[in-house]
Design an enzyme around this catalytic site. Sequence first.
Site, PDB file in Angstrom:
ATOM      1  N   GLY A 505       0.720  -1.146   0.144  1.00 30.19           N
ATOM      2  CA  GLY A 505      -0.096   0.072  -0.041  1.00 30.19           C
ATOM      3  C   GLY A 505       0.794   1.257  -0.006  1.00 30.19           C
ATOM      4  N   ASP A 652      -4.431  10.168  14.530  1.00 31.26           N
ATOM      5  CA  ASP A 652      -4.900   9.889  13.191  1.00 31.26           C
ATOM      6  C   ASP A 652      -5.545   8.214  13.260  1.00 31.26           C
ATOM      7  OD1 ASP A 652      -5.115  10.232  10.450  1.00 31.26           O
ATOM      8  OD2 ASP A 652      -3.194   9.303   9.800  1.00 31.26           O
TER       9      ASP A 652
END
Length: 845
Positions: A505, A652
């Site tokens: 990714g 986050d």
Amino acid sequence: MSCFYYSFVLFFIMITTRSAIAIDTIYSNQTLKDGETIVSATRIFELGFFSLRNESLRYLGIWYSNTSMQTVVWVANRQVPNVGATGMLKVNDKGILQLLSVDNTLVWSSQSSKLVINTSNPVAQLLDDGNLVVKDEISGNLIWQSFDYPGNTLLPGMKLGVDLVTGTQRNLTSWKTSDDPSTGSYTVWMDINGYPQLLNKKEDALVSQRLGSWNGFGFSGMRGLGPSSFYAFEFVSNHKEIYYRYTLVNNSFYTRMTLDTQGRFYQFVWSDQNQSWVSSMMTFLDNCERYGLCGAYGSCGINNSPACGCLEGFEPKLPEDWSNGDWSSGCKHANLRSTEDGHNFNKFSNMKLPDSRDSWFNNTMSLRECENVCIHNVSCTAYANTDIRGGGSGCLLWFSELIDIREAPQGDGSGQEIYVKILDPNKIRDKKTKKTPQLKVILSIVFSMILLSIALILYVWRTKKKSHHKAFVNEDQEEGFELPLFSLSKIVKATSDFSINNKLGQGGFGAVYKGILEGGGEIAVKRLSKTSRQGLIEFQNEVICIAKLQHRNLVKLLGYCVQGEEKMLIYEYMPNKSLDSFLFGWTPSRLRKITHKPLNPVIQTNNEFEFVADENNSLLLDWPQRYHIINGIARGLLYLHQDSRHRIIHRDLKASNILLDSNMIPKISDFGLARMFTEYETEANTNKVVGTLGYISPEYAANGVFSVKSDVFSFGVLVLEIVSGKKNRGFSHQDHHDNLLGHAWRLYKEANPLELVDAALGGSWNVSEVLQSIHVGLSCVQQHVEDRPSMWSVIHMLGGEGALPPPKQPGFFTEATKSEVESTLIMPQMPISINEVTMTQLDAR
């Protein structure tokens, strides 16, 4: 006539026989009304309704049936009493216990920790051990049991610990007062970070008492839990569950353990002679049982004057404070003669072992092997046996300062031996002087190359980065911490020279690759982008925050690589990738290098590779797995906010930063934007907002103020996404323009919250668990910080042990346009990215 008579008699016998057998059972066609009870087979326990001081408040509970004083051991509706003697209990056709008021309002219901399919004839039965179970009468399959949801009492056979499969946490929680069984201030639970141990804490505060770790006979330092002719103690730790329990050797007497309203843990035995409960064991007998009273490397002895003293080989860090009776600063290594390596070990006997939350253990190693491991690991501070039976076995290692040590009372049998590493500060300093320059040279080269690309006007910014660089090098070295350094050649070989086929990714700071080491171990390599100006700070921040964290719901950092322009972090490999790939149908494992312009509308790109949509991916995530993931994320956040050495705010938290291992256990990852707080800090302010839109809390986006409640907001968004299978950002509905939060709020107000459930789940989900999850999610996304619960409260709510107030309208419940975000939510001086990836503007730490 005769035939009719005999038929009537036979029918009467059948009915009365069934009633006699069923004195301990409630069938699905029956109700237990206030004033009625059921009694276990041998009449030890009784279930029914009772009152305390306020007779108008009625509780459903279990108590001893044949003692002269009513002793309640379990309460169902401890948070919400029924008003008046109008309650009734029934078992519905799905095997859920329901406590209803006179107007048929649901007061309390049970929840199953297992997915039950085709329950044909559920019944509730009170057993002789005090356990209320719901099971299928025909198959005998267990649906629910009260032993999974203890109150303030631990009965023989009841487990105190964690079910790693279902996520169920079996904790003891005190009553609020002696006349109010609602959740009180104290909780005793099994902490499984490091070597499992029993801890006692008060509300959201730090640990107030540590009951110790298991040593084969009992818990180290906890008196009364050793070998006994009356009790058999058991500790189980495997891949499915970790728990402690005790059973009776002699069943001729009654016993119970109770956590009282002051946090004291008693063991009682019923005395027929006195017709009362007699205390046979109690914790908090002396001042030495206060957690961490003597600080690091300090030992408490109740017969000593003063009670606190430094271990041999150590001296007070702040002698003046110690002379004034303040020992909290603890002790440091004294200047002593030692071996050529600069260390040796002092043996201390009859000790309560230190806090084991920052430890490692192996139950098969010998003590000699344990010593060798500790000698060759510079971070190791002490070692001991995990089991003291039969001369001792197993290895327990500590990797931080030793906290909460005490001398066990003589003859008590609760203490054991520990070997503490004694370091010569002069030799430590010499070794650091030899090792530090090499690492500094490597990092300085990387740092200098980054600075060459920055204009002179950013001098202040450069100075700030230097200070971060210095902090990264010195902080870990001062604490004796060493994170493995991987060579670039080793990483290149493991990833096949960063082959596109190994690419997992792409994040905001670089790509992630799968690697296979020479020994066959799988790793994930996060390769920071060479063009990222924040790369070094991001790199340092993640290493500092996560390197010392040990929790099963946090991703494990295995090491790092720094060479030339390359900066890489090496993690444990997560074969099931990230949560968003399951929830939202995008499968990162199906990456293809872009060689053409995508024509298929179900393909998303990021200019380098494409994600291929898999509409069936969300079907792979059933409700038990989703609920287990929600609980796992919550436990990981609680550890970051409260139970780790430093309070850490992630900043986050989102679906793509939740990784799933081979057993679908969730792991919180990506700590590049995290902030580390001291024990007494609760919030901070920044001029630059970081995070991902859709997950950022209102006070952070608007004013730059963040705290643990900012993570709670993100967690709430994540919970609603897990339940619905929809993303908060980009959510659309034909009837309104609200985002996912607003849609969930509408359904909640309209009393249709179950319409939020992901259609991919079909009907295979637990109603009470779903409702609890939606309630938790909406409570966490409240507009105002003070309205959001702590993660401690969230975990109790998810475990069915507490209740949250009704939620109010959430923050950011309407989907904002790009212009609205820039003009109203974000202050002008706060640069912010409005795409779906992490914002990269960092603030000073």
